[in-house]
Design a protein around this motif. Structure first.
Motif, PDB file in Angstrom:
ATOM      1  N   ASP A  75       2.005 -18.446  -5.572  1.00 19.71           N
ATOM      2  CA  ASP A  75       2.224 -17.887  -6.686  1.00 19.71           C
ATOM      3  C   ASP A  75       2.497 -16.268  -6.618  1.00 19.71           C
ATOM      4  O   ASP A  75       1.485 -15.706  -6.168  1.00 19.71           O
ATOM      5  N   PRO A  76       3.644 -15.881  -6.818  1.00 18.70           N
ATOM      6  CA  PRO A  76       4.056 -14.579  -6.488  1.00 18.70           C
ATOM      7  C   PRO A  76       3.077 -13.534  -7.540  1.00 18.70           C
ATOM      8  O   PRO A  76       2.482 -12.511  -7.007  1.00 18.70           O
ATOM      9  N   TYR A  77       2.930 -13.857  -8.623  1.00 19.11           N
ATOM     10  CA  TYR A  77       2.049 -13.093  -9.734  1.00 19.11           C
ATOM     11  C   TYR A  77       0.570 -13.088  -9.244  1.00 19.11           C
ATOM     12  O   TYR A  77      -0.012 -12.011  -9.255  1.00 19.11           O
ATOM     13  N   ALA A  78       0.127 -14.240  -8.538  1.00 22.16           N
ATOM     14  CA  ALA A  78      -1.118 -14.135  -8.187  1.00 22.16           C
ATOM     15  C   ALA A  78      -1.282 -13.350  -7.030  1.00 22.16           C
ATOM     16  O   ALA A  78      -2.349 -12.719  -7.030  1.00 22.16           O
ATOM     17  N   ARG A  79      -0.477 -13.554  -6.133  1.00 23.90           N
ATOM     18  CA  ARG A  79      -0.426 -12.474  -4.764  1.00 23.90           C
ATOM     19  C   ARG A  79      -0.440 -11.049  -5.506  1.00 23.90           C
ATOM     20  O   ARG A  79      -1.191  -9.930  -4.809  1.00 23.90           O
ATOM     21  N   ALA A  80       0.375 -10.631  -6.320  1.00 30.01           N
ATOM     22  CA  ALA A  80       0.656  -9.233  -6.862  1.00 30.01           C
ATOM     23  C   ALA A  80      -0.883  -8.840  -7.444  1.00 30.01           C
ATOM     24  O   ALA A  80      -1.067  -7.651  -7.317  1.00 30.01           O
ATOM     25  N   ILE A  81      -1.381  -9.763  -8.093  1.00 30.84           N
ATOM     26  CA  ILE A  81      -2.624  -9.437  -8.876  1.00 30.84           C
ATOM     27  C   ILE A  81      -3.657  -9.008  -7.895  1.00 30.84           C
ATOM     28  O   ILE A  81      -4.450  -8.015  -8.092  1.00 30.84           O
ATOM     29  N   LEU A  82      -3.885  -9.981  -6.725  1.00 33.24           N
ATOM     30  CA  LEU A  82      -4.767  -9.777  -5.781  1.00 33.24           C
ATOM     31  C   LEU A  82      -4.557  -8.485  -5.023  1.00 33.24           C
ATOM     32  O   LEU A  82      -5.509  -7.514  -4.828  1.00 33.24           O
ATOM     33  N   LEU A 135      -2.303  -4.488 -15.450  1.00 33.97           N
ATOM     34  CA  LEU A 135      -1.707  -5.444 -14.451  1.00 33.97           C
ATOM     35  C   LEU A 135      -0.280  -5.997 -15.062  1.00 33.97           C
ATOM     36  O   LEU A 135       0.676  -5.993 -14.155  1.00 33.97           O
ATOM     37  N   ALA A 136      -0.436  -6.260 -16.339  1.00 32.69           N
ATOM     38  CA  ALA A 136       1.151  -6.903 -16.937  1.00 32.69           C
ATOM     39  C   ALA A 136       2.150  -5.768 -16.635  1.00 32.69           C
ATOM     40  O   ALA A 136       3.042  -6.271 -16.553  1.00 32.69           O
ATOM     41  N   GLU A 137       1.703  -4.591 -17.111  1.00 31.87           N
ATOM     42  CA  GLU A 137       2.481  -3.561 -16.933  1.00 31.87           C
ATOM     43  C   GLU A 137       3.055  -3.210 -15.403  1.00 31.87           C
ATOM     44  O   GLU A 137       4.406  -3.252 -15.308  1.00 31.87           O
ATOM     45  N   ARG A 138       2.057  -3.159 -14.631  1.00 30.43           N
ATOM     46  CA  ARG A 138       2.422  -2.975 -13.013  1.00 30.43           C
ATOM     47  C   ARG A 138       3.231  -4.052 -12.698  1.00 30.43           C
ATOM     48  O   ARG A 138       4.247  -3.676 -11.855  1.00 30.43           O
ATOM     49  N   PRO A 152       1.851 -10.603 -20.673  1.00 33.30           N
ATOM     50  CA  PRO A 152       0.194 -10.561 -20.504  1.00 33.30           C
ATOM     51  C   PRO A 152      -0.159 -12.026 -20.313  1.00 33.30           C
ATOM     52  O   PRO A 152      -1.410 -12.225 -19.680  1.00 33.30           O
ATOM     53  N   SER A 153       0.272 -12.895 -21.335  1.00 32.25           N
ATOM     54  CA  SER A 153       0.128 -14.380 -21.270  1.00 32.25           C
ATOM     55  C   SER A 153      -0.040 -14.891 -19.769  1.00 32.25           C
ATOM     56  O   SER A 153      -0.886 -15.611 -19.042  1.00 32.25           O
ATOM     57  N   THR A 154       0.936 -14.419 -18.932  1.00 32.76           N
ATOM     58  CA  THR A 154       1.048 -14.821 -17.730  1.00 32.76           C
ATOM     59  C   THR A 154      -0.004 -14.432 -16.669  1.00 32.76           C
ATOM     60  O   THR A 154      -0.611 -15.041 -15.693  1.00 32.76           O
ATOM     61  N   VAL A 155      -0.341 -13.138 -16.970  1.00 32.60           N
ATOM     62  CA  VAL A 155      -1.315 -12.258 -16.084  1.00 32.60           C
ATOM     63  C   VAL A 155      -2.830 -12.886 -16.543  1.00 32.60           C
ATOM     64  O   VAL A 155      -3.435 -13.262 -15.439  1.00 32.60           O
ATOM     65  N   TYR A 156      -2.892 -13.252 -17.796  1.00 32.92           N
ATOM     66  CA  TYR A 156      -4.289 -13.834 -17.938  1.00 32.92           C
ATOM     67  C   TYR A 156      -4.318 -15.326 -17.542  1.00 32.92           C
ATOM     68  O   TYR A 156      -5.636 -15.713 -17.066  1.00 32.92           O
ATOM     69  N   ARG A 157      -3.321 -16.169 -17.316  1.00 30.55           N
ATOM     70  CA  ARG A 157      -3.419 -17.371 -16.729  1.00 30.55           C
ATOM     71  C   ARG A 157      -3.557 -17.329 -15.426  1.00 30.55           C
ATOM     72  O   ARG A 157      -4.406 -18.019 -14.967  1.00 30.55           O
ATOM     73  N   ARG A 158      -3.075 -16.288 -14.760  1.00 34.57           N
ATOM     74  CA  ARG A 158      -3.393 -16.025 -13.316  1.00 34.57           C
ATOM     75  C   ARG A 158      -4.575 -15.782 -13.134  1.00 34.57           C
ATOM     76  O   ARG A 158      -5.421 -16.283 -12.129  1.00 34.57           O
ATOM     77  N   LEU A 159      -5.218 -14.854 -13.498  1.00 32.44           N
ATOM     78  CA  LEU A 159      -6.585 -14.275 -13.621  1.00 32.44           C
ATOM     79  C   LEU A 159      -7.614 -15.202 -13.673  1.00 32.44           C
ATOM     80  O   LEU A 159      -8.350 -15.399 -13.025  1.00 32.44           O
ATOM     81  N   GLU A 160      -7.245 -16.411 -14.960  1.00 34.80           N
ATOM     82  CA  GLU A 160      -8.195 -17.311 -14.875  1.00 34.80           C
ATOM     83  C   GLU A 160      -8.381 -18.302 -13.851  1.00 34.80           C
ATOM     84  O   GLU A 160      -9.311 -18.728 -13.236  1.00 34.80           O
ATOM     85  N   ARG A 161      -7.176 -18.473 -13.251  1.00 33.23           N
ATOM     86  CA  ARG A 161      -7.085 -19.305 -11.906  1.00 33.23           C
ATOM     87  C   ARG A 161      -7.634 -18.550 -10.686  1.00 33.23           C
ATOM     88  O   ARG A 161      -8.544 -19.447 -10.097  1.00 33.23           O
ATOM     89  N   LEU A 162      -7.260 -17.141 -10.526  1.00 30.28           N
ATOM     90  CA  LEU A 162      -7.864 -16.655  -9.314  1.00 30.28           C
ATOM     91  C   LEU A 162      -9.641 -16.633  -9.476  1.00 30.28           C
ATOM     92  O   LEU A 162     -10.429 -16.862  -8.502  1.00 30.28           O
TER      93      LEU A 162
END
Length: 116
Positions: A16-23, A36-39, A44-54
């Motif tokens: 997932d590209p969002y997960a990699r970008a968050i990491l 993170l959502a801004e960067r 924001p809901s996409t970021v929160y879902r990825r953060l939960e999974r990570l």
């Protein structure tokens, strides 16, 4: 190897590209989800879902950050250091190297999570 470290599980998360970008972003400094959502120019809901999974895979850790106005928010930091995939005797072996927390608050949080 537990389920969180299976080849399919790790590959699915890291695909997932969002997960990699968050990491990547959270490896530089502790960062909150709104930043993170801004960067990432992401909802924001996409970021929160990825953060939960990570976090479920132990690839990020979170901590409550108090503010001077009495409110608080979560900040996140990457724990992932290395993923190694070996092929031996017809089987894949995945090892996930995570950073061990050195901050007492992070160690206490990890201990609490193990107890739950």
């Amino acid at each position: 190897m537990d389920d969180a470290d299976s080849l399919a599980s790790v590959a699915e998360v890291l695909a997932d590209p969002y997960a990699r970008a968050i990491l990547a972003a959270a490896s530089e400094e502790r960062v909150d989800a709104a930043t993170l959502a801004e960067r990432l120019d992401a909802d924001p809901s996409t970021v929160y879902r990825r953060l939960e999974r990570l976090e479920a895979h132990g690839l990020v850790t979170s901590r409550v950050q108090p503010r001077s106005d009495g409110h608080h928010y979560q900040v996140y930091r990457t724990r992932l250091r290395r993923v190694t995939v070996d092929l031996e005797d017809g089987e894949y072996r995945v090892s996930v190297e995570r950073e061990e927390p050195t901050d007492p608050a992070d160690r206490l949080t990890d201990l609490f999570e193990e107890i739950r």
